[in-house]
Enzyme design. Structure first.
Site, mmCIF file in Angstrom:
data_model
loop_
_atom_site.group_PDB
_atom_site.id
_atom_site.type_symbol
_atom_site.label_atom_id
_atom_site.label_comp_id
_atom_site.label_asym_id
_atom_site.label_seq_id
_atom_site.Cartn_x
_atom_site.Cartn_y
_atom_site.Cartn_z
ATOM 1 N N SER A 83 -8.036 42.316 12.314
ATOM 2 C CA SER A 83 -8.932 43.460 12.454
ATOM 3 C C SER A 83 -8.390 44.424 13.498
ATOM 4 O O SER A 83 -7.709 44.007 14.451
ATOM 5 C CB SER A 83 -10.289 42.926 12.916
ATOM 6 O OG SER A 83 -11.080 43.956 13.422
ATOM 7 N N TYR B 233 -15.669 37.417 18.688
ATOM 8 C CA TYR B 233 -15.144 37.588 17.318
ATOM 9 C C TYR B 233 -13.706 38.112 17.373
ATOM 10 O O TYR B 233 -12.798 37.558 16.745
ATOM 11 C CB TYR B 233 -16.034 38.571 16.535
ATOM 12 C CG TYR B 233 -15.349 39.121 15.305
ATOM 13 C CD1 TYR B 233 -15.137 38.319 14.186
ATOM 14 C CD2 TYR B 233 -14.893 40.451 15.266
ATOM 15 C CE1 TYR B 233 -14.482 38.817 13.062
ATOM 16 C CE2 TYR B 233 -14.247 40.953 14.148
ATOM 17 C CZ TYR B 233 -14.047 40.132 13.046
ATOM 18 O OH TYR B 233 -13.390 40.624 11.947
ATOM 19 N N LYS C 159 -9.783 36.479 16.320
ATOM 20 C CA LYS C 159 -8.726 37.124 15.509
ATOM 21 C C LYS C 159 -7.405 37.143 16.281
ATOM 22 O O LYS C 159 -6.347 36.846 15.722
ATOM 23 C CB LYS C 159 -9.137 38.552 15.125
ATOM 24 C CG LYS C 159 -10.302 38.631 14.164
ATOM 25 C CD LYS C 159 -9.958 38.054 12.801
ATOM 26 C CE LYS C 159 -11.122 38.077 11.840
ATOM 27 N NZ LYS C 159 -10.886 37.250 10.636
HETATM 28 P P1 NAD Z 1 -17.709 38.379 4.320
HETATM 29 O O1 NAD Z 1 -18.610 37.686 5.267
HETATM 30 O O2 NAD Z 1 -18.306 39.207 3.240
HETATM 31 O O3 NAD Z 1 -16.706 37.332 3.642
HETATM 32 C C1 NAD Z 1 -16.279 36.166 4.284
HETATM 33 C C2 NAD Z 1 -16.531 35.012 3.331
HETATM 34 O O4 NAD Z 1 -16.099 33.797 3.938
HETATM 35 C C3 NAD Z 1 -18.021 34.829 3.007
HETATM 36 O O5 NAD Z 1 -18.179 34.794 1.595
HETATM 37 C C4 NAD Z 1 -18.391 33.497 3.651
HETATM 38 O O6 NAD Z 1 -19.361 32.806 2.877
HETATM 39 C C5 NAD Z 1 -17.065 32.787 3.687
HETATM 40 N N1 NAD Z 1 -16.891 31.783 4.748
HETATM 41 C C6 NAD Z 1 -17.123 31.926 6.088
HETATM 42 N N2 NAD Z 1 -16.750 30.814 6.738
HETATM 43 C C7 NAD Z 1 -16.247 29.950 5.802
HETATM 44 C C8 NAD Z 1 -15.686 28.662 5.861
HETATM 45 N N3 NAD Z 1 -15.592 27.968 7.000
HETATM 46 N N4 NAD Z 1 -15.290 28.078 4.699
HETATM 47 C C9 NAD Z 1 -15.410 28.730 3.510
HETATM 48 N N5 NAD Z 1 -15.919 29.962 3.403
HETATM 49 C C10 NAD Z 1 -16.335 30.569 4.546
HETATM 50 O O7 NAD Z 1 -16.696 39.272 5.191
HETATM 51 P P2 NAD Z 1 -15.660 40.385 4.751
HETATM 52 O O8 NAD Z 1 -16.155 41.684 5.206
HETATM 53 O O9 NAD Z 1 -15.290 40.193 3.340
HETATM 54 O O10 NAD Z 1 -14.451 39.987 5.690
HETATM 55 C C11 NAD Z 1 -13.402 39.143 5.261
HETATM 56 C C12 NAD Z 1 -12.479 38.890 6.421
HETATM 57 O O11 NAD Z 1 -12.004 40.133 6.918
HETATM 58 C C13 NAD Z 1 -13.131 38.181 7.604
HETATM 59 O O12 NAD Z 1 -12.195 37.284 8.160
HETATM 60 C C14 NAD Z 1 -13.413 39.316 8.565
HETATM 61 O O13 NAD Z 1 -13.434 38.877 9.887
HETATM 62 C C15 NAD Z 1 -12.252 40.242 8.312
HETATM 63 N N6 NAD Z 1 -12.534 41.640 8.660
HETATM 64 C C16 NAD Z 1 -13.610 42.274 8.123
HETATM 65 C C17 NAD Z 1 -13.887 43.593 8.501
HETATM 66 C C18 NAD Z 1 -15.094 44.307 7.956
HETATM 67 O O14 NAD Z 1 -15.489 45.309 8.530
HETATM 68 N N7 NAD Z 1 -15.692 43.873 6.852
HETATM 69 C C19 NAD Z 1 -13.057 44.271 9.405
HETATM 70 C C20 NAD Z 1 -11.959 43.604 9.910
HETATM 71 C C21 NAD Z 1 -11.705 42.285 9.530
HETATM 72 N N1 UFG Z 2 -22.992 53.264 14.218
HETATM 73 C C1 UFG Z 2 -24.170 53.956 14.406
HETATM 74 N N2 UFG Z 2 -25.325 53.384 13.971
HETATM 75 C C2 UFG Z 2 -25.374 52.185 13.352
HETATM 76 C C3 UFG Z 2 -24.160 51.477 13.165
HETATM 77 C C4 UFG Z 2 -22.986 52.044 13.620
HETATM 78 O O1 UFG Z 2 -24.173 55.061 14.957
HETATM 79 O O2 UFG Z 2 -26.477 51.708 12.989
HETATM 80 C C5 UFG Z 2 -21.724 53.880 14.659
HETATM 81 C C6 UFG Z 2 -20.987 53.086 15.711
HETATM 82 O O3 UFG Z 2 -21.428 53.448 16.992
HETATM 83 C C7 UFG Z 2 -19.533 53.481 15.431
HETATM 84 C C8 UFG Z 2 -19.502 53.711 13.920
HETATM 85 O O4 UFG Z 2 -20.853 53.923 13.537
HETATM 86 O O5 UFG Z 2 -19.229 54.700 16.077
HETATM 87 C C9 UFG Z 2 -18.963 52.523 13.145
HETATM 88 O O6 UFG Z 2 -19.663 51.354 13.518
HETATM 89 P P1 UFG Z 2 -19.559 50.001 12.674
HETATM 90 O O7 UFG Z 2 -20.482 49.019 13.303
HETATM 91 O O8 UFG Z 2 -19.737 50.280 11.231
HETATM 92 O O9 UFG Z 2 -18.042 49.574 12.860
HETATM 93 P P2 UFG Z 2 -17.204 49.269 14.189
HETATM 94 O O10 UFG Z 2 -16.084 50.251 14.233
HETATM 95 O O11 UFG Z 2 -18.054 49.157 15.376
HETATM 96 O O12 UFG Z 2 -16.652 47.802 13.880
HETATM 97 C C10 UFG Z 2 -16.095 47.437 12.618
HETATM 98 C C11 UFG Z 2 -16.343 45.961 12.343
HETATM 99 C C12 UFG Z 2 -15.569 45.114 13.316
HETATM 100 C C13 UFG Z 2 -14.141 45.495 13.283
HETATM 101 C C14 UFG Z 2 -13.967 46.975 13.554
HETATM 102 C C15 UFG Z 2 -12.531 47.379 13.413
HETATM 103 O O13 UFG Z 2 -17.715 45.665 12.477
HETATM 104 O O14 UFG Z 2 -15.669 43.770 12.905
HETATM 105 O O15 UFG Z 2 -14.734 47.724 12.610
HETATM 106 O O16 UFG Z 2 -12.050 47.004 12.186
HETATM 107 F F1 UFG Z 2 -13.479 44.794 14.219
#
Ligand code: NAD
Ligand code: UFG
Length: 335
Positions: free
Chosen positions: A124, A148, A152
């Site tokens: 991330s 979190y 990572k």
């Molecule tokens: P998500 O929660 O939708 O998907 C993760 C999946 O993993 C879920 O379906 C959950 O049931 C499963 N899971 C969790 N722990 C498990 C385990 N121990 N064994 C088997 N399954 C398990 O999340 P996402 O948004 O699809 O994110 C996927 C990956 O990308 C995650 O590692 C997350 O940290 C990373 N990531 C997501 C974002 C974001 O904004 N969505 C940003 C940066 C990184």
């Molecule tokens: N924001 C609001 N109101 C809300 C939610 C968010 O104003 O209700 C704003 C935040 O302050 C920020 C922007 O919208 O300026 C984006 O916020 P998000 O929570 O959607 O995303 P972040 O950038 O804070 O974090 C996300 C994921 C993290 C990841 C990061 C970088 O949640 O897991 O992007 O990939 F690490």
């Protein structure tokens, strides 16, 4: 080629399964459904008209992973499984360290045992902490501000150590920026059951009147309009990035990290206004105080991924906003 996708019924995992199946890969999914629903399996099959094997179970369960590797000759793994809520990770850090680290180490041990040493890992942009300048390049210093993010970064370090210890490993560390949007079909997307933490799912729930009002966390940041700026990337573009990463790990060796972002920063207000105009719907919002831990701005320099993976994002914020809303409208219709 057979790819094991951990967390494959989750938000990014499900879109990646669709792209993998469309590209002709065989797919095996393991997910414990802690943050996704079993229906997603059928939705992926419906979109692609292809079948795949789904295992409901935990990546911390070594015996189950061994069974999967015995039943399938896995060529490479994409490891999405993990918990991802930043705020919750501050409240219950051990839950995050246990799940994210244990699932990864168990998976790596089993991969090693079966001589499957090709991996794409979901990292991330959070590993850049508060970046010293923008846009963010892969060689910027790494630091984190919450458990979190620390999981990572710790996993990235484990992967670098592993690749150093054994040059057979081939690992792509993918640092996602802010994935939003959904598949065009409206069949898969992101719709958290709880009150969303992230911006787009919150906007959608205000638009559908499930929530009353979006709080914009601060308008006094050092950005174009004072609201936070992020690099939003369409989840389908992100999923396609995984195909390129898999191609890369299948043919090369070593470990490398890639930013998967668009390179464009949009403010919260720009996202809200675009959402309103492309969907022709109102989104009630108010400006509130800053959310602790948020940074002013964060966007990628995506040129390394373009150079090394031959990948770049194609879809803009109009599509992101349209597709995010379309998915939830479609989802609510079926409920
Ligand atoms: P998500 O929660 O939708 O998907 C993760 C999946 O993993 C879920 O379906 C959950 O049931 C499963 N899971 C969790 N722990 C498990 C385990 N121990 N064994 C088997 N399954 C398990 O999340 P996402 O948004 O699809 O994110 C996927 C990956 O990308 C995650 O590692 C997350 O940290 C990373 N990531 C997501 C974002 C974001 O904004 N969505 C940003 C940066 C990184
Ligand atoms: N924001 C609001 N109101 C809300 C939610 C968010 O104003 O209700 C704003 C935040 O302050 C920020 C922007 O919208 O300026 C984006 O916020 P998000 O929570 O959607 O995303 P972040 O950038 O804070 O974090 C996300 C994921 C993290 C990841 C990061 C970088 O949640 O897991 O992007 O990939 F690490």
């Amino acid at each position: 080629m057979k790819i094991l996708v951990t967390g494959g019924t989750g938000y990014i995992g499900s879109h990646t399964c669709v792209e993998l199946l469309n590209e002709g890969y065989e797919v095996v999914v393991i997910d414990n459904l802690s943050n996704s629903k079993i229906e997603v399996v059928d939705k992926i099959k419906e979109i692609t008209n292809k079948d795949f094997k789904f295992y409901e179970g935990d990546c911390c369960d070594k015996n189950l992973l061994i069974k999967i590797f015995k039943e399938h000759k896995i060529d490479a793994v994409i490891h999405f499984a993990g918990y991802k809520a930043v705020g919750e990770s501050v409240q219950v850090p051990l839950k995050y360290y246990r799940n994210n680290l244990d699932s990864t180490i168990t998976l790596l041990e089993v991969m090693n045992e079966f001589n499957c040493k090709k991996l794409a890992f979901s990292s991330s942009a959070t590993v850049y902490g508060k970046p010293k300048s923008l846009p963010i390049k892969e060689d910027f210093p790494l630091s984190t501000t919450n458990p979190y993010g620390t999981t990572k970064l710790m996993i990235e370090d484990i992967l670098r150590d592993l690749a150093k210890s054994d040059n057979e490993w081939s690992i792509a560390i993918l640092r996602y920026f802010n994935p939003i949007g959904a598949h065009k079909s409206g069949l898969i997307g992101e719709n958290p059951n709880d009150i969303p933490n992230n911006l787009m799912p919150y906007i959608v729930k205000v638009a559908t009147k499930e929530l009353e009002c979006l709080s914009i966390f601060g308008n006094d940041y050092d950005t174009k309009d004072g609201t936070g700026v992020r690099d939003y990337i369409h989840v389908v573009d992100l999923a396609k990035g995984h195909i390129k990463a898999i191609e890369k790990v299948l043919k090369d060796k070593g470990v490398d990290a890639y930013n998967l972002g668009t390179g464009n920063g949009y403010s919260v207000l720009e996202i809200v206004n675009t959402f309103k105009s492309v969907n022709d719907i109102d989104v009630n919002y108010k400006i509130t105080t800053r959310r602790p831990g948020d940074i002013d701005a964060c966007y990628a320099d995506p040129s390394y991924a373009k150079e090394k993976l031959d990948w770049e994002a194609k879809l803009g914020i109009d599509e992101m906003c349209k597709d995010a809303y379309n998915f939830v409208i479609n989802y609510n219709k079926d409920e």
